[in-house]
Design a protein around this motif. Sequence first.
Motif, PDB file in Angstrom:
ATOM      1  N   PRO A   1       9.276 -52.965  -5.542  1.00 24.05           N
ATOM      2  CA  PRO A   1       8.999 -53.481  -4.196  1.00 24.05           C
ATOM      3  C   PRO A   1       9.585 -52.631  -3.058  1.00 24.05           C
ATOM      4  CG  PRO A   1       9.601 -55.282  -5.648  1.00 24.05           C
ATOM      5  CD  PRO A   1       9.823 -54.010  -6.418  1.00 24.05           C
ATOM      6  N   VAL A   2      10.783 -52.084  -3.240  1.00 22.49           N
ATOM      7  CA  VAL A   2      11.382 -51.248  -2.193  1.00 22.49           C
ATOM      8  C   VAL A   2      10.589 -49.949  -2.043  1.00 22.49           C
ATOM      9  CG1 VAL A   2      13.428 -49.909  -1.540  1.00 22.49           C
ATOM     10  CG2 VAL A   2      13.692 -52.238  -2.411  1.00 22.49           C
ATOM     11  N   VAL A   3      10.167 -49.374  -3.149  1.00 22.59           N
ATOM     12  CA  VAL A   3       9.365 -48.156  -3.106  1.00 22.59           C
ATOM     13  C   VAL A   3       8.021 -48.455  -2.453  1.00 22.59           C
ATOM     14  CG1 VAL A   3       8.245 -46.366  -4.493  1.00 22.59           C
ATOM     15  CG2 VAL A   3      10.526 -47.185  -5.115  1.00 22.59           C
ATOM     16  N   ALA A   4       7.423 -49.589  -2.775  1.00 20.96           N
ATOM     17  CA  ALA A   4       6.146 -49.974  -2.173  1.00 20.96           C
ATOM     18  C   ALA A   4       6.285 -50.105  -0.659  1.00 20.96           C
ATOM     19  CB  ALA A   4       5.648 -51.279  -2.779  1.00 20.96           C
TER      20      ALA A   4
ATOM     21  N   ARG B   1      21.969 -50.177  -4.421  1.00 19.66           N
ATOM     22  CA  ARG B   1      22.142 -49.508  -3.126  1.00 19.66           C
ATOM     23  C   ARG B   1      21.145 -48.363  -3.029  1.00 19.66           C
ATOM     24  NH1 ARG B   1      27.400 -47.122  -2.141  1.00 19.66           N
ATOM     25  NH2 ARG B   1      27.144 -46.252  -4.205  1.00 19.66           N
ATOM     26  N   ILE B   2      20.583 -48.196  -1.840  1.00 20.56           N
ATOM     27  CA  ILE B   2      19.575 -47.152  -1.661  1.00 20.56           C
ATOM     28  C   ILE B   2      19.916 -46.262  -0.471  1.00 20.56           C
ATOM     29  CG2 ILE B   2      17.703 -48.481  -2.695  1.00 20.56           C
ATOM     30  CD1 ILE B   2      16.686 -49.007   0.203  1.00 20.56           C
ATOM     31  N   LEU B   3      19.339 -45.084  -0.508  1.00 20.57           N
ATOM     32  CA  LEU B   3      19.355 -44.154   0.611  1.00 20.57           C
ATOM     33  C   LEU B   3      17.899 -43.876   0.949  1.00 20.57           C
ATOM     34  CD1 LEU B   3      20.694 -42.081   2.547  1.00 20.57           C
ATOM     35  CD2 LEU B   3      20.562 -40.430   0.652  1.00 20.57           C
ATOM     36  N   VAL B   4      17.515 -44.155   2.180  1.00 17.03           N
ATOM     37  CA  VAL B   4      16.156 -43.883   2.640  1.00 17.03           C
ATOM     38  C   VAL B   4      16.224 -42.630   3.498  1.00 17.03           C
ATOM     39  CG1 VAL B   4      14.191 -44.728   3.988  1.00 17.03           C
ATOM     40  CG2 VAL B   4      15.552 -46.330   2.615  1.00 17.03           C
ATOM     41  N   VAL B   5      15.424 -41.631   3.136  1.00 21.62           N
ATOM     42  CA  VAL B   5      15.391 -40.363   3.857  1.00 21.62           C
ATOM     43  C   VAL B   5      13.977 -40.135   4.365  1.00 21.62           C
ATOM     44  CG1 VAL B   5      15.740 -37.870   3.702  1.00 21.62           C
ATOM     45  CG2 VAL B   5      17.169 -39.410   2.334  1.00 21.62           C
TER      46      VAL B   5
ATOM     47  N   GLU C   1      12.371 -54.625   7.686  1.00 18.23           N
ATOM     48  CA  GLU C   1      11.587 -55.162   6.584  1.00 18.23           C
ATOM     49  C   GLU C   1      12.438 -55.369   5.335  1.00 18.23           C
ATOM     50  OE1 GLU C   1       8.073 -52.745   6.215  1.00 18.23           O
ATOM     51  OE2 GLU C   1       7.314 -53.423   8.151  1.00 18.23           O
ATOM     52  N   LEU C   2      13.381 -54.463   5.086  1.00 14.46           N
ATOM     53  CA  LEU C   2      14.304 -54.664   3.967  1.00 14.46           C
ATOM     54  C   LEU C   2      15.140 -55.921   4.186  1.00 14.46           C
ATOM     55  CD1 LEU C   2      15.544 -51.015   3.340  1.00 14.46           C
ATOM     56  CD2 LEU C   2      14.184 -52.406   1.760  1.00 14.46           C
TER      57      LEU C   2
ATOM     58  N   TYR D   1      15.437 -39.198 -11.987  1.00 20.24           N
ATOM     59  CA  TYR D   1      16.819 -39.618 -12.268  1.00 20.24           C
ATOM     60  C   TYR D   1      17.313 -40.645 -11.261  1.00 20.24           C
ATOM     61  CZ  TYR D   1      21.794 -39.459 -13.230  1.00 20.24           C
ATOM     62  OH  TYR D   1      23.086 -39.810 -13.530  1.00 20.24           O
ATOM     63  N   SER D   2      17.058 -40.424  -9.998  1.00 23.63           N
ATOM     64  CA  SER D   2      17.573 -41.324  -8.962  1.00 23.63           C
ATOM     65  C   SER D   2      16.483 -42.215  -8.371  1.00 23.63           C
ATOM     66  CB  SER D   2      18.265 -40.528  -7.851  1.00 23.63           C
ATOM     67  OG  SER D   2      17.403 -39.533  -7.351  1.00 23.63           O
ATOM     68  N   ALA D   3      15.386 -42.377  -9.105  1.00 23.88           N
ATOM     69  CA  ALA D   3      14.316 -43.260  -8.651  1.00 23.88           C
ATOM     70  C   ALA D   3      14.808 -44.706  -8.638  1.00 23.88           C
ATOM     71  CB  ALA D   3      13.098 -43.133  -9.560  1.00 23.88           C
TER      72      ALA D   3
END
Length: 166
Positions: free
Chosen positions: A30-33, A115-119, A141-142, A106-108
């Motif tokens: 869902p976060v990737v979407a 925890r995520i990093l959005v770049v 949205e997150l 690896y970091s997908a």
Amino acid sequence: MGVKPTQYRCASESLLRRLRKKGELPRIHPVVALCNARSVAYAVPVAVLDTDRIAGPLLEVRYARGDEHYTIFGGGTEHPQPGEVPFTDSVGRVHARRWAKRQSGYSAVGERTCRILVVTEAMHDGGAEVVPELLKTVAEELAAHWPTDPAAAFLTPSAPEFVFGG
């Protein structure tokens, strides 16, 4: 960067082409979407990394030496070509290649991600205005779906230092 733009398309262009051809975006997480949808909406590449998979204290955007390790989504390992621009952590693991155009398996983001990093990056005219707007939208949205405590850092050509905001 010395790469052929038709061979290594930016993430947003690849997503737009896939959406036009197949009528949908990939459903990985869902976060990737969410980030893929924003990438398409803004026509700007967006990478989302599982930060618990990044060996600190650094994640550098730098020219590759060629000895770094990059995990493809199929599980194999590649080494970026010297001079390529990857996101490399403190132990030499590559989390994205050619800026944010090719993300590491690896970091997908996956089921265990906490925890995520959005770049995101935009080098075109107006990009300096688009990136903060896009990141604000992603953060909102997150927050609407998951408990978040977002922080942002912007690096612009006119201000080579990081500017932090919430």
